[in-house]
Design an enzyme around this catalytic site. Structure first.
Site, PDB file in Angstrom:
ATOM      1  N   ALA A  35      -3.851   2.486 -15.637  1.00  0.00           N
ATOM      2  CA  ALA A  35      -3.783   2.532 -14.337  1.00  0.00           C
ATOM      3  C   ALA A  35      -3.871   0.731 -13.968  1.00  0.00           C
ATOM      4  O   ALA A  35      -3.360   0.446 -12.840  1.00  0.00           O
ATOM      5  CB  ALA A  35      -5.062   2.837 -14.172  1.00  0.00           C
ATOM      6  N   THR A  84      -4.837  -1.613  -4.641  1.00  0.00           N
ATOM      7  CA  THR A  84      -5.634  -2.601  -5.280  1.00  0.00           C
ATOM      8  C   THR A  84      -4.373  -2.921  -6.544  1.00  0.00           C
ATOM      9  O   THR A  84      -4.343  -4.031  -6.478  1.00  0.00           O
ATOM     10  CB  THR A  84      -6.693  -2.891  -5.721  1.00  0.00           C
ATOM     11  OG1 THR A  84      -6.659  -1.437  -6.481  1.00  0.00           O
ATOM     12  CG2 THR A  84      -7.972  -2.404  -4.367  1.00  0.00           C
ATOM     13  N   LYS A  85      -3.665  -2.156  -6.991  1.00  0.00           N
ATOM     14  CA  LYS A  85      -3.008  -2.530  -8.123  1.00  0.00           C
ATOM     15  C   LYS A  85      -1.660  -3.563  -7.855  1.00  0.00           C
ATOM     16  O   LYS A  85      -1.245  -3.442  -7.142  1.00  0.00           O
ATOM     17  CB  LYS A  85      -2.192  -1.300  -8.639  1.00  0.00           C
ATOM     18  CG  LYS A  85      -2.705  -0.070  -9.308  1.00  0.00           C
ATOM     19  CD  LYS A  85      -4.199  -0.577 -10.125  1.00  0.00           C
ATOM     20  CE  LYS A  85      -5.213   0.702 -10.840  1.00  0.00           C
ATOM     21  NZ  LYS A  85      -6.107   0.963  -9.782  1.00  0.00           N
ATOM     22  N   THR A  86      -1.333  -3.848  -8.968  1.00  0.00           N
ATOM     23  CA  THR A  86      -0.297  -4.986  -8.961  1.00  0.00           C
ATOM     24  C   THR A  86       1.198  -4.467  -8.096  1.00  0.00           C
ATOM     25  O   THR A  86       1.252  -4.985  -7.484  1.00  0.00           O
ATOM     26  CB  THR A  86       0.429  -5.428 -10.606  1.00  0.00           C
ATOM     27  OG1 THR A  86      -1.009  -6.124 -10.754  1.00  0.00           O
ATOM     28  CG2 THR A  86       0.758  -6.546 -10.162  1.00  0.00           C
TER      29      THR A  86
END
Length: 398
Positions: free
Chosen positions: A169, A195-197
Site C-alpha cells: 500500500a 494520500t498515496k504516490t
C-alpha cells in the site's frame, strides 16, 4: 545549512496550516475525468483495462487487476490461495488493520509477529518460530514505502512451502535489490488512496505472475461472474453471463482509472519529489541527537510514502503526543503510523494480547511522528517543518 539562524530570521510560526498530505492533481487528470464523464462509461470499462495494462508494464508483471482498494486486493489474493477457516497467516503487528482484517474475513487466524526495531518491517529473525502446520501464507508490509527484506522472507516461505502476499500500500514505485515491488511474490497489493504516490481517491491494484490466480481474482472481483462480464454493455459484448462463484464487488471505476492513468505517467516525477523532500529532512534531522531519521538502505529504492521521524525521549523533556501538539500549534500537520494492531481492542481481546508482547513495535509506536511529505509541498513548506521541529527540540532539550 544552520537551521537555528534560519528560524531566527524567518516569520515563525507559519501563518497557514500545512496539511499532513494532499494529492497532486494536474489539468491532465481533470481533463481525463471530464472525458470519462462525457463518454457515458463511468464504471469498469476501457480506461480501467488500459490502466491495468499500463500499470503491468510499469511494474513489469504479467497480470494487474484494478480494484477499489488495497484491502480488496489482499482479500482477493487470500481467496485465490483458497484460505480456509482455522488456517493461519503471519502478519506483522506494525501495520494498518486491513492487513489482518482480510485474514479474519475467512475465519482464519492472523499470527502477529514483531518487527525489526530499525526498519519497522517484518523481522525475518522473528518469523520462523511462528510457522506451524496450519500456516498458509505470510503477509509482508513495506512500511512507509521501505521494502522489507524479501530475500530472507522468501527463503523461509520456500522452505515451508508458504505463499507470500505483499501489502505494498505504501510501496509504489519501490524496488528491492533492483527488482520492482510487484514482481517478487505470489501476490502484491497496491493502494491508490488519496494520500498515496499514485492517487485515484480510492482504488488499488493486485499483481501476480500466476495466470490461474489472476483469472480467479478477476472473476471474484466482480460478483464471481464469468470473465469479461464488463463487456456485456459494449458493442462486442453479450447480454449473457454466468455466475460461477459467490464473488465480491471490488471493481475499479473508469473515473478512478482516468485519474490513475495520468498519475502513473507522472509516477517517476512524483517519486523524485518525495525523495528530494526526504533527503532534505534527513540532512537536517541528522544534525540533532534528539531525533532519529528513518533508515534508507542502499539495496532498496524507498517509495517515501511516509517520513517516519522517531524521537529519542531520553534526550527530551516532552512526550511524543505533546510534540505533535506543538507542531499543530506551529501550523504543521502530522500523523502517527501506526498504532500496532495488538493495542486495538478487537485484536487485543480476540487474541488475548498484551502491550508488551511485541516490544519493538510498541517502542517504535511510542516514538514515531509522520511528517508531511508530498509533491505539492514547496521548498518553503519543507523548511517550515524543519524549523518547527528545531524550535521544539531547542525548547525541550535535556
Amino acid at each position: 545549512m544552520e537551521y537555528s539562524s534560519f528560524v531566527k530570521s524567518k516569520r515563525f510560526p507559519r501563518q497557514k496550516f500545512l496539511p499532513f498530505a494532499l494529492p497532486h492533481i494536474t489539468q491532465a487528470e481533470i481533463d481525463e475525468v471530464v472525458d470519462t464523464l462525457r463518454s457515458g462509461w463511468l464504471t469498469t470499462g476501457p480506461k480501467t483495462k488500459r490502466f491495468e495494462r499500463e500499470f503491468a508494464t510499469r511494474v513489469g508483471t504479467p497480470y494487474a487487476l484494478a480494484v477499489n482498494s488495497a484491502t480488496a486486493a489482499m482479500h482477493l489474493a487470500l481467496d485465490a490461495l483458497g484460505l480456509q477457516p482455522d488456517d493461519e497467516v503471519i502478519v506483522p503487528v506494525y501495520t494498518f488493520t486491513a492487513t489482518a482484517e482480510v485474514v479474519v474475513y475467512f475465519r482464519a487466524k492472523p499470527i502477529f509477529v514483531d518487527v525489526d526495531p530499525v526498519t519497522c518491517n517484518l523481522d525475518p529473525a522473528q518469523l520462523e518460530k511462528h510457522i506451524t502446520p496450519r500456516t498458509r501464507a505470510i503477509m509482508v508490509v513495506h512500511i512507509a514505502g521501505l521494502p522489507a527484506e524479501m530475500d530472507a522472507i522468501g527463503a523461509l516461505a520456500k522452505t515451508y512451502n508458504l505463499s507470500v502476499i505483499e501489502d505494498a500500500a505504501h510501496a509504489f514505485p519501490a524496488k528491492y535489490r533492483g527488482q520492482m515491488i510487484g514482481t517478487i511474490s505470489d501476490f502484491t497489493a497496491f493502494s491508490f488512496y488519496a494520500t498515496k504516490t499514485l492517487a485515484t481517491g480510492e482504488g488499488g491494484m493486485l499483481t501476480t505472475a500466476n495466470p490461474e490466480f489472476a483469472e480467479r481474482a478477476s472473476m471474484m472481483a466482480l460478483h464471481g461472474i464469468s470473465r469479461d462480464a464488463w463487456k456485456r454493455y459494449s458493442a462486442e459484448g453479450s447480454w449473457y453471463y454466468e455466475v460461477l462463484q459467490a464473488g465480491y464487488k471490488y471493481n475499479m471505476t473508469d473515473i478512478a482509472a482516468a485519474l490513475g492513468l495520468h498519475q502513473l505517467a507522472r509516477s517517476q516525477w512524483l517519486l523524485e519529489r518525495r525523495r528530494s523532500i526526504a533527503q532534505r529532512y534527513t540532512e537536517a534531522f541528522s544534525q540533532w541527537p534528539e531525533v532519529e531519521p528513518p533508515p534508507n538502505p542502499a539495496h532498496v529504492e524507498h517509495a517515501w510514502h511516509l517520513y517516519l521521524l522517531r524521537l529519542r525521549p531520553e534526550r527530551l523533556t516532552i512526550t511524543r503526543d505533546a510534540f505533535i501538539q506543538a507542531l499543530t500549534k506551529a501550523n504543521i500537520g502530522t500523523s502517527v503510523h501506526f498504532i500496532p494492531l495488538h493495542l486495538h481492542p478487537f485484536y487485543r481481546d480476540t487474541y488475548h494480547l498484551q502491550a508488551e508482547d511485541f516490544p519493538a513495535a510498541l517502542h517504535a509506536y511510542q516514538r514515531v511522528i509522520s511528517l508531511p511529505i508530498y509533491p505539492g509541498m514547496a521548498d518553503e513548506d519543507v523548511e517550515d517543518v524543519i524549523a518547527a521541529i528545531e524550535q521544539i527540540i531547542a525548547e525541550h532539550r535535556k
